[in-house]
Design a protein around this motif. Structure first.
Motif, PDB file in Angstrom:
ATOM      1  N   ALA A  15       0.855  -1.256   0.054  1.00 26.61           N
ATOM      2  CA  ALA A  15      -0.002  -0.138   0.150  1.00 26.61           C
ATOM      3  C   ALA A  15       0.846   1.187  -0.058  1.00 26.61           C
ATOM      4  N   PRO A  16       1.630   1.366  -1.179  1.00 28.79           N
ATOM      5  CA  PRO A  16       2.642   2.604  -1.287  1.00 28.79           C
ATOM      6  C   PRO A  16       2.022   4.064  -0.923  1.00 28.79           C
ATOM      7  N   GLU A  17       0.580   4.142  -1.099  1.00 26.83           N
ATOM      8  CA  GLU A  17      -0.078   5.622  -0.932  1.00 26.83           C
ATOM      9  C   GLU A  17      -0.489   5.736   0.503  1.00 26.83           C
ATOM     10  N   ALA A  18      -0.359   4.552   1.502  1.00 20.53           N
ATOM     11  CA  ALA A  18      -1.034   4.576   2.710  1.00 20.53           C
ATOM     12  C   ALA A  18       0.188   5.584   3.608  1.00 20.53           C
ATOM     13  N   PRO A  19      -0.662   6.353   4.541  1.00 22.08           N
ATOM     14  CA  PRO A  19       0.302   7.101   5.405  1.00 22.08           C
ATOM     15  C   PRO A  19       1.523   6.526   6.042  1.00 22.08           C
ATOM     16  N   GLY A  20       2.713   7.058   5.875  1.00 23.35           N
ATOM     17  CA  GLY A  20       3.754   6.081   6.623  1.00 23.35           C
ATOM     18  C   GLY A  20       4.435   5.124   5.701  1.00 23.35           C
ATOM     19  N   ALA A  21       3.730   4.918   4.564  1.00 22.52           N
ATOM     20  CA  ALA A  21       4.408   3.898   3.805  1.00 22.52           C
ATOM     21  C   ALA A  21       5.807   4.264   3.104  1.00 22.52           C
ATOM     22  N   ARG A  22       5.785   5.373   2.623  1.00 24.57           N
ATOM     23  CA  ARG A  22       7.084   5.837   2.060  1.00 24.57           C
ATOM     24  C   ARG A  22       8.197   5.933   3.100  1.00 24.57           C
ATOM     25  N   ARG A  23       7.535   6.501   4.098  1.00 21.40           N
ATOM     26  CA  ARG A  23       8.926   6.773   5.352  1.00 21.40           C
ATOM     27  C   ARG A  23       9.264   5.372   5.748  1.00 21.40           C
ATOM     28  N   ALA A  24       8.560   4.385   5.845  1.00 20.60           N
ATOM     29  CA  ALA A  24       8.969   3.039   6.106  1.00 20.60           C
ATOM     30  C   ALA A  24      10.037   2.450   5.123  1.00 20.60           C
ATOM     31  N   VAL A  25       9.869   2.487   4.007  1.00 21.28           N
ATOM     32  CA  VAL A  25      10.775   2.158   3.026  1.00 21.28           C
ATOM     33  C   VAL A  25      12.117   2.975   3.071  1.00 21.28           C
ATOM     34  N   ALA A  26      11.805   4.316   3.221  1.00 26.13           N
ATOM     35  CA  ALA A  26      12.986   5.207   3.520  1.00 26.13           C
ATOM     36  C   ALA A  26      13.901   4.718   4.699  1.00 26.13           C
ATOM     37  N   GLU A  27      13.174   4.564   5.832  1.00 27.78           N
ATOM     38  CA  GLU A  27      13.947   4.117   6.942  1.00 27.78           C
ATOM     39  C   GLU A  27      14.574   2.643   6.826  1.00 27.78           C
ATOM     40  N   ALA A  28      13.993   1.857   6.152  1.00 25.30           N
ATOM     41  CA  ALA A  28      14.598   0.582   5.836  1.00 25.30           C
ATOM     42  C   ALA A  28      15.905   0.589   5.092  1.00 25.30           C
ATOM     43  N   ILE A  29      15.931   1.690   4.043  1.00 31.28           N
ATOM     44  CA  ILE A  29      16.930   1.819   3.200  1.00 31.28           C
ATOM     45  C   ILE A  29      18.081   2.628   3.928  1.00 31.28           C
ATOM     46  N   GLY A  30      17.555   3.436   4.731  1.00 31.28           N
ATOM     47  CA  GLY A  30      18.564   4.283   5.493  1.00 31.28           C
ATOM     48  C   GLY A  30      19.264   3.682   6.716  1.00 31.28           C
ATOM     49  N   ALA A  31      18.644   2.642   7.152  1.00 34.18           N
ATOM     50  CA  ALA A  31      19.167   1.629   8.243  1.00 34.18           C
ATOM     51  C   ALA A  31      20.062   0.809   7.569  1.00 34.18           C
ATOM     52  N   GLY A  32      20.149   0.343   6.325  1.00 35.56           N
ATOM     53  CA  GLY A  32      21.272  -0.234   5.528  1.00 35.56           C
ATOM     54  C   GLY A  32      22.522   0.497   5.494  1.00 35.56           C
ATOM     55  N   ASN A  33      22.131   1.950   5.100  1.00 35.41           N
ATOM     56  CA  ASN A  33      23.273   2.808   4.856  1.00 35.41           C
ATOM     57  C   ASN A  33      23.975   2.721   6.283  1.00 35.41           C
TER      58      ASN A  33
END
Length: 388
Positions: A282-300
């Motif tokens: 549900a990429p348009e759901a509130p917080g979805a994009r933030r969750a993806v960004a935080e997952a990628i950022g945690a990998g950094n």
């Protein structure tokens, strides 16, 4: 463990006679006496090759006479003989028979210190104690080195240079008695690291065993992929799946011996993966994009903690250079980087199917990036990109 693409490696034949800048004179070696190696696969043969460069009397043994003869032909040691009295025994056999072979060697050589190089350390020690073996002369160790291919034909005398070599001490052996294993690691060019067996097994679960599972599962997705999709493959998928060509039979043993610690990491990974799946469902759901960004950022953040050259955590800049796919061009690039006076920290190569050029990604310290790009372009090289 992600490594750059390398030029094709030489066979082990003759390596024992090819002394290079890393080789020490016989008089400067740390080990003394005979060293017996049980197991003539990749690790056992590589250890033998390096020790022979130091003039050590290496005795090779293996349950397979053919495998032993092959390692001896490559120069990794000699046949056992009556009257042998090794001071150190190195057991380099699969994990499921490590403890039984160590117990046999402890009994057969009552004056020798015995170590093994299996990739798990708790299970052999527990089994040896259950067998009533004299663990006051046993200490487990593990070189963090290897290759995708096994056997004596893949062995290298320089396999351990600069690599960590874990020495897993326990309460039943003194530091002084175990010193020969540290000497072994140093003679092989490795860096000794002291850990408990528990610390070791937890560590390799995270940095070795789980990455193997992840690489294999990702590579499985490629098996039925359309040819058109595979033609798009770049360095990213090759990096992720490089170790997926490993021996399934060996990894069944390794993962089984360290199962509880591997499962702990896999469960945490599953939670993270489920979070990304939910967000992308549900990429348009509130917080979805933030969750993806935080997952990628945690990998950094995680990759930034990986030690690099000489154990440094310095982050490097990457410069990507187009290299004609003709003999001598890569060598010319590396030579000219040296002439410019820039120290090369790492190198990766990528080829596009059917393209007459390759991409050489060189890693350098950030403050040299602009100078290197300018000098390479002045010399006629095409720089395809530069990034930190």
């Amino acid at each position: 463990m992600t490594e750059p693409t390398r030029a094709s490696s030489a066979d082990a034949g003759g390596i024992a006679d090819q002394l290079d800048a890393h080789d020490l004179a016989e008089g400067s070696r740390r080990l003394s006496g005979q060293v017996r190696i049980v197991g003539s696969g990749l690790l056992g043969t590589s250890i033998g090759l390096r020790l022979r460069q130091h003039g050590v009397d290496v005795i090779l043994d293996d349950v397979s006479p053919a495998a032993r003869s092959l390692a001896i032909d490559y120069g990794a040691g000699r046949l056992p003989a009556q009257g042998d009295q090794p001071t150190l025994v190195v057991v380099a056999v699969p994990p499921d028979v490590t403890a039984s072979i160590v117990a046999r060697e402890l009994q057969a050589h009552p004056e020798a210190l015995v170590t093994d190089v299996a990739s798990v350390k708790v299970a052999p020690l527990v089994e040896l104690r259950a067998l009533g073996a004299d663990v006051s002369r046993y200490i487990g160790s593990h070189p963090m080195a290897g290759r995708e291919r096994g056997g004596a034909v893949s062995a290298r005398a320089d396999l351990f240079i600069g690599r960590p070599w874990v020495i897993a001490g326990h309460d039943d052996i003194s530091y002084r008695r175990a010193a020969a294993v540290e000497d072994l690691a140093l003679d092989l060019g490795a860096t000794p690291i002291e850990m408990t067996p528990d610390e070791h097994d937890a560590g390799v679960a995270l940095v070795s065993h789980v990455p193997q599972v992840v690489a294999s599962l990702m590579a499985t997705r490629l098996a039925a992929a359309p040819d058109a999709s595979l033609e798009l493959a770049g360095q990213g998928v090759r990096d992720v799946t490089r170790i997926a060509a490993s021996d399934p039979a060996l990894w069944v043993q390794i993962l089984g011996a360290n199962a509880s610690r591997v499962v702990d990491v896999l469960r945490e990974l599953r939670v993270d993966l489920d979070g990304v799946i939910d967000a992308l469902d549900a990429p348009e759901a509130p917080g979805a994009r933030r969750a993806v960004a935080e997952a990628i950022g945690a990998g950094n953040g995680g990759v930034a903690r990986l030690p690099g050259k000489h154990g440094s955590t310095t982050q490097f800049s990457s410069v990507i250079v187009l290299v004609d796919d003709t003999p001598g061009q890569l060598a010319r690039l590396l030579t000219e980087i040296g002439e410019i006076g820039v120290n090369l920290e790492d190198l990766r190569l990528e080829h596009s199917p059917g393209a007459p050029v390759g991409l050489a990604e060189v890693a350098i310290v950030p403050d040299q990036e602009q100078r290197l790009v300018a000098e390479l372009e002045r010399r006629g090289w095409t720089v395809a990109g530069a990034f930190a």
